[in-house]
Design an enzyme around this catalytic site. Structure first.
Site, PDB file in Angstrom:
ATOM      1  CE  LYS A   1      93.431  33.562  16.896  1.00  0.00           C
ATOM      2  NZ  LYS A   1      92.024  33.796  16.626  1.00  0.00           N
TER       3      LYS A   1
ATOM      4  N   PRO B   1      91.454  22.044  35.432  1.00  0.00           N
ATOM      5  CG  PRO B   1      90.709  19.935  36.060  1.00  0.00           C
ATOM      6  CD  PRO B   1      90.270  21.356  35.939  1.00  0.00           C
ATOM      7  CD  GLU B   2      96.246  24.923  32.153  1.00  0.00           C
ATOM      8  OE1 GLU B   2      97.007  24.919  31.179  1.00  0.00           O
ATOM      9  OE2 GLU B   2      96.320  25.756  33.065  1.00  0.00           O
TER      10      GLU B   2
ATOM     11  CG  HIS C   1      80.925  18.053  47.009  1.00  0.00           C
ATOM     12  ND1 HIS C   1      79.765  18.793  46.946  1.00  0.00           N
ATOM     13  CD2 HIS C   1      81.677  18.635  47.967  1.00  0.00           C
ATOM     14  CE1 HIS C   1      79.821  19.773  47.835  1.00  0.00           C
ATOM     15  NE2 HIS C   1      80.971  19.693  48.467  1.00  0.00           N
TER      16      HIS C   1
ATOM     17  NE  ARG D   1      83.461  26.808  41.613  1.00  0.00           N
ATOM     18  CZ  ARG D   1      84.190  27.774  41.090  1.00  0.00           C
ATOM     19  NH1 ARG D   1      85.497  27.682  41.097  1.00  0.00           N
ATOM     20  NH2 ARG D   1      83.623  28.830  40.546  1.00  0.00           N
TER      21      ARG D   1
END
Ligand SMILES: [Zn+2]
Length: 293
Positions: free
Chosen positions: A166, A2-3, A104, A123
């Site tokens: 960078k 998820p972002e 879960h 997970r």
């Protein structure tokens, strides 16, 4: 994983049942997630009120009446399920499907609002920590985190400063949580497409030789904000509709312009390119090699 928009959508889904509510009972179905759950986790939560539910980067932050903050991270596969009276829903719209397998369900919060909030994580890369509020900013997981992309501090000058000198590509730089918080594979690809910038371009080209932001940096900041606002808005509408959103993005995935769209025509008006998939840093990147330069 998820972002930012997904985590923000989860926050907005949990806030009405958690803010102002007390933990009446906390059930643990195992002692650990990615790491062991905090010592005396249950007794440090039970009886405490959630004074506010915030977010920083991809962390949910529940401010407790005890002066501690409950930090929660969804990891790769974590989700919350809210059961309140007759409705049962999973706040947050995800591209990758969420599990609803009861095996879960690792942590269950019984709130004084009457809601049961269940954390499910097949997970187990999720995380729950308790940190004294005064120590939060200096916490190991927080102090390196870059600016919030929707916050006032994030602008072209700041992004240019972070990217000047960078060697990394734009894709790598924007995925770096120290440069900007909360972005991952999906929204980096989407923002770069909206800004018409190649993911392979050197990040340093966002700054002039003297370190000032180039017009590219301005465009990119606007694109990042735009795509995040659109995604949060779509997630918010999935909450309002009380639709089950585990794995169902509703209208949201139709907003992706390049992500997971290899071989499709580029949606940029006037562009005749085709979306390509390449691998950068071990992750898929989707972009249009014609209009993204
Ligand atoms: Zn294009």
């Amino acid at each position: 994983m998820p972002e930012l928009p997904e985590v923000e959508t989860v926050r907005r889904g949990l806030a009405p049942v958690m803010e102002g509510a007390r933990f009446v009972r906390v059930e643990l179905n195992r002692p650990d997630l990615r790491r062991p759950l905090p010592k005396d986790f249950v007794t440090r939560l039970e009886g405490k009120t959630v004074e506010g539910l915030g977010r920083r980067a991809k962390y949910l932050l529940a401010d407790l009446s005890s002066g501690e903050v409950l930090m929660m991270h969804l990891g790769m596969s974590g989700s919350f399920r809210v059961a309140a009276r007759l409705s049962d829903k999973t706040p947050g719209a995800y591209y990758h499907q969420r599990s609803t397998t009861r095996a879960h369900d690792h942590v269950v919060f019984h709130m004084s609002s009457g809601a049961r909030v269940t954390f499910n994580d097949p997970r187990r890369f999720g995380l729950m920590l308790l940190v004294p509020r005064a120590e939060l900013a200096e916490h190991l997981l927080m102090r390196q985190v870059g600016p919030e992309p929707l916050g006032n501090a994030f602008d072209a000058a700041m992004l240019a400063r972070a990217c000047a000198n960078k060697k990394a590509s734009l894709k790598a730089a924007l995925s770096d949580q120290k440069v900007v918080a909360g972005l991952g594979n999906i929204y980096v690809c989407e923002a770069l497409h909206r800004a018409l910038l190649s993911p392979r371009r050197a990040a340093a080209t966002l700054a002039t030789r003297s370190g000032k932001p180039t017009p590219r940096a301005e465009r990119l900041v606007a694109a990042i904000r735009e795509v995040l606002h659109a995604a949060i808005k779509a997630g918010g509408s999935s909450l309002r509709n009380h639709r089950r959103t585990d794995g169902d993005l509703g209208d949201f995935q139709h907003n992706f312009r390049v992500y997971d769209r290899a071989g499709e025509p580029c949606p940029t008006p006037g562009c005749r390119g085709t979306i390509r998939r390449i691998v950068q840093g071990g992750r898929s990147t989707f972009f249009c090699p014609v209009c993204q330069r």
